[in-house]
Enzyme design. Structure first.
Site, PDB file in Angstrom:
ATOM      1  N   GLY A  27      13.012  16.260  21.934  1.00  0.00           N
ATOM      2  CA  GLY A  27      11.692  16.203  21.326  1.00  0.00           C
ATOM      3  C   GLY A  27      10.577  16.791  22.160  1.00  0.00           C
ATOM      4  O   GLY A  27       9.406  16.530  21.893  1.00  0.00           O
TER       5      GLY A  27
ATOM      6  N   GLY B 271      10.421  20.229  22.822  1.00  0.00           N
ATOM      7  CA  GLY B 271      10.261  21.650  22.514  1.00  0.00           C
ATOM      8  C   GLY B 271      10.936  22.569  23.498  1.00  0.00           C
ATOM      9  O   GLY B 271      10.553  23.735  23.626  1.00  0.00           O
TER      10      GLY B 271
ATOM     11  N   SER C 191      14.398  22.913  23.438  1.00  0.00           N
ATOM     12  CA  SER C 191      15.685  23.244  22.821  1.00  0.00           C
ATOM     13  C   SER C 191      16.836  22.363  23.278  1.00  0.00           C
ATOM     14  O   SER C 191      17.915  22.854  23.616  1.00  0.00           O
ATOM     15  CB  SER C 191      16.027  24.723  23.044  1.00  0.00           C
ATOM     16  OG  SER C 191      15.039  25.547  22.517  1.00  0.00           O
ATOM     17  N   SER C 192      16.619  21.068  23.254  1.00  0.00           N
ATOM     18  CA  SER C 192      17.710  20.159  23.604  1.00  0.00           C
ATOM     19  C   SER C 192      18.867  20.296  22.630  1.00  0.00           C
ATOM     20  O   SER C 192      20.044  20.228  23.025  1.00  0.00           O
ATOM     21  CB  SER C 192      17.196  18.710  23.619  1.00  0.00           C
ATOM     22  OG  SER C 192      16.668  18.347  22.355  1.00  0.00           O
ATOM     23  N   SER C 193      18.562  20.487  21.347  1.00  0.00           N
ATOM     24  CA  SER C 193      19.632  20.581  20.352  1.00  0.00           C
ATOM     25  C   SER C 193      20.456  21.845  20.536  1.00  0.00           C
ATOM     26  O   SER C 193      21.688  21.817  20.411  1.00  0.00           O
ATOM     27  CB  SER C 193      19.055  20.526  18.934  1.00  0.00           C
ATOM     28  OG  SER C 193      18.143  21.585  18.708  1.00  0.00           O
TER      29      SER C 193
ATOM     30  N   ASP D  54      16.592  29.897  20.159  1.00  0.00           N
ATOM     31  CA  ASP D  54      16.988  28.806  21.058  1.00  0.00           C
ATOM     32  C   ASP D  54      18.460  28.929  21.442  1.00  0.00           C
ATOM     33  O   ASP D  54      18.832  28.846  22.616  1.00  0.00           O
ATOM     34  CB  ASP D  54      16.749  27.456  20.389  1.00  0.00           C
ATOM     35  CG  ASP D  54      15.295  27.202  20.061  1.00  0.00           C
ATOM     36  OD1 ASP D  54      14.449  28.024  20.443  1.00  0.00           O
ATOM     37  OD2 ASP D  54      15.013  26.178  19.419  1.00  0.00           O
TER      38      ASP D  54
END
Length: 508
Positions: free
Chosen positions: A190, A192, A194-196, A244
Site C-alpha cells: 500500500g 506505491g 509495487s509490492s504486488s 511494475d
C-alpha cells in the site's frame, strides 16, 4: 558466494543466478537463514508447523527474488502507452518453492506468507491451501470471484494466481505433484512501490523453474512480466499497467528501466549520472489500485477519452493516448473540439461498444473528467522522453549539472500537479512535496512527485548526492512527522538475480 556458516548450515547446491560470482545478497542470506530456522523449529507455532509439513528440506528448494520499484517518472501513464522510467529498489520479495509427490494422489498448493511483526495478525491469514486440480480448472473470472470471497486469503490471488496463469498460458502442469511456497517480502504494501508486482514476479519465476518453463533474457523477462500483469488484472482484479512487473522482472541495479508501454519494449537502462540521487519518502497513506478506487476511475476516463479521439479522428490511427501530439491536443481543447467531461450514460449512448479497456467498467451514473485524465498521459510521455534524453546525454565521466537537475526537477513538479488535477493527489503527499520545494536547490533538493497509482503512497525525490542534500531529506522527514519510511538504494530484477537451488537440510 556466502559460506555455509552464513546460512546456518543450509547449502546452495546450484546457483543459476546472473551474479553467481558475487557474494550472496544480505537479504537473500537472511531469507535462507529464516527457512533453516523454520525447519529446525519444526512446529512450535502454526507457521513453522505448516512449513515443515509442506516442504521436504532434505531436498533442494528453488529460491527466487524480485524487487519493488520507485516510480521516477511515468506512473499512471503506463496504461496509455507512455514511456516510463522506473528504479528497482533494494526491498524485495523472496520465494522458496518445491514440488513433492502428492499424498494419496491429490496434489495441493500450499502457500506460507508470515505477517511481518508490525502488522496485526488479524489482517489476513498467513497460509493458503487448495487442491491443484481445483485451482487449475478455474477460468480467470471464476478464479477472481473465488479469491474475492474471503478477505483473509484474498492476497493468495497474487501467488496462486500465477500458477493458474502459467498453466493456461504456458501449459504448466507440475507433473501432478504438490507445490509448496514460502514467501517473505520486505516491500511494504500500500505504499506505491509495487509490492504486488514483486510477489507475482518472484512467485511465477519460482513456479516456472519447477515446471521447466524458461523465461530467459530480455524477451523471456518481458513475457514473464506480461503474464504477471495478466494475473493481477484477471485473477486479482486490479487494473494495473505493466511497468511494475517489467521493473520487478527486468530491472537492473542502480539503473532506470526505460520502458515504452505501448508495446512493452525496453528501450534501455538509463544510468543515474554521478552527482544526483533518488529517494522515496512514504507518506503513510495507503493507496489502492483496484477497479473501484480513484485510480480505476481515472484510468476509465482516460480510455473513454482515447475512444472518443479514435472514433472522431480515425485518420490519426492511434492505439494509445501517448501517441497524440501534445500541441494538437492543446489546440483541440482550446477550440472546444474535445469534450471536457462526459457522463458514463452519454458515453455509452455514443459508443455502446464501450471504451476498449478490459479491466475497468464505465459507471453510467458517474461524470468523468475525460479531458484532464486523458491529457495527463500525453503530456507525461513528453516529459519522460525529455528527461530520459537529458540524463542519457550526461557522459559517463561527467557529473550531472545543476541546470539539468533543475530541468528534471521542474518536470517532476509538473507531473505531481497533473496527478492532483486528475484527482489522484492527497494532502499527505502534497505536504511532502511542499516541504521538498522549500529546500529547492539551496538545500540540494531539485524535484519531488507522487508516484505509482497516487492517492497516497510514496513521494519520489531528486537531490544532489551531497551531505547537505541528505540532511535536507532528513529535515523534510522530521518536519513531516511520524518518522516516515525512506527508500534509498537499488537491487537487480528477477531475471538478473536468476534462481538458487538450496538444501535447507536441518538434519546436519
Amino acid at each position: 558466494m556466502a559460506s555455509p556458516t552464513d546460512l546456518r548450515g543450509a547449502r546452495i547446491v546450484d546457483d543459476a543466478s546472473a551474479s553467481s560470482e558475487s557474494p550472496l545478497r544480505d537479504d537473500t542470506a537472511e531469507f535462507i537463514r529464516e527457512l533453516r530456522a523454520r525447519a529446525e523449529d519444526g512446529g512450535s507455532d502454526e507457521i513453522s508447523k505448516t512449513t515443515a509439513s509442506a516442504f521436504d528440506f532434505a531436498l533442494p528448494v528453488t529460491v527466487t527474488r524480485a524487487p519493488g520499484r520507485l516510480d521516477f517518472m511515468g506512473g499512471i501513464a503506463d496504461y496509455s502507452g507512455s514511456l516510463v522510467l522506473q528504479m528497482p529498489i533494494a526491498e524485495a520479495c523472496h520465494v522458496a518453492a518445491q514440488t513433492r509427490a502428492a499424498p494419496r494422489g491429490r496434489a495441493t498448493l500450499t502457500v506460507v506468507s508470515p505477517i511481518p511483526g508490525s502488522r496485526d495478525a488479524n489482517d489476513r491469514a498467513e497460509t493458503f491451501t487448495c487442491a491443484m486440480d481445483d485451482l487449475l480448472s478455474l477460468t480467470y473470472d471464476a478464479a477472481r470471484e473465488w479469491f474475492a470471497r474471503d478477505q483473509k486469503t484474498r492476497w493468495a490471488a497474487y501467488v496462486a494466481g500465477t500458477a493458474l496463469v502459467l498453466a493456461k498460458e504456458k501449459g504448466a502442469r507440475f507433473q501432478g505433484q504438490s507445490v509448496a511456497m514460502f514467501l517473505r517480502s520486505s516491500v511494504p504494501e500500500g505504499k506505491g512501490v509495487s509490492s504486488s508486482a514483486a510477489v507475482e514476479v518472484a512467485s511465477m519465476r519460482a513456479l516456472a523453474v519447477l515446471a521447466n518453463v524458461p523465461f530467459d533474457g530480455v524477451e523471456g523477462g518481458a513475457e514473464l512480466a506480461a503474464l504477471c500483469q495478466l494475473c493481477e488484472n484477471a485473477v486479482a482484479g486490479a487494473p494495473c499497467g505493466v511497468m511494475d512487473q517489467m521493473t520487478a522482472s527486468l530491472g537492473r541495479e542502480s539503473r532506470l528501466l526505460a520502458l515504452l508501454c505501448s508495446n512493452n519494449t525496453v528501450l534501455g537502462h538509463v544510468r543515474m549520472p554521478r552527482g544526483c540521487k533518488l529517494w522515496g519518502i512514504d507518506s503513510g497513506v495507503r493507496h489502492s489500485n483496484d477497479g473501484e478506487s480513484d485510480y480505476g476511475r481515472v484510468r476509465c476516463a482516460a480510455f473513454m477519452f482515447r475512444e472518443h479521439v479514435r472514433r472522431t479522428w480515425p485518420e490519426k490511427g492511434i492505439a494509445h493516448l501517448a501517441e497524440l501530439d501534445p500541441r494538437w491536443l492543446e489546440v483541440m481543447l482550446v477550440n472546444g473540439a474535445l469534450p471536457r467531461r462526459l457522463s458514463g450514460e452519454n458515453f455509452l449512448v455514443m459508443y455502446p461498444e464501450g471504451h476498449g479497456d478490459d479491466v475497468t467498467s464505465i459507471d453510467r451514473r458517474v461524470t468523468y473528467d475525460v479531458a484532464t485524465c486523458g491529457s495527463h498521459p500525453v503530456m507525461e510521455h513528453r516529459r519522460v522522453a525529455l528527461i530520459r534524453d537529458w540524463l542519457a546525454e550526461v557522459a559517463d565521466d561527467e557529473a550531472i549539472s545543476e541546470l539539468v537537475m533543475t530541468q528534471v526537477g521542474n518536470y517532476m513538479y509538473r507531473s505531481h500537479e497533473s496527478y492532483g488535477a486528475c484527482g489522484l493527489g492527497s494532502d499527505a503527499t502534497d505536504k511532502l512535496v511542499r516541504l521538498c520545494e522549500k529546500r529547492r536547490r539551496a538545500g540540494g533538493v531539485f524535484g519531488a512527485k507522487i508516484t505509482g497509482g497516487g492517492c497516497g503512497g510514496v513521494v519520489c525525490v531528486l537531490t544532489a548526492d551531497t551531505d547537505d542534500a541528505e540532511r535536507a531529506v532528513g529535515e523534510v522527514c522530521e518536519e513531516y512527522g511520524g518518522k516516515p519510511v525512506v527508500f534509498v538504494g537499488s537491487s537487480p530484477g528477477a531475471v538478473a538475480f536468476g534462481h538458487l537451488s538450496v538444501v535447507i537440510d536441518p538434519s546436519d
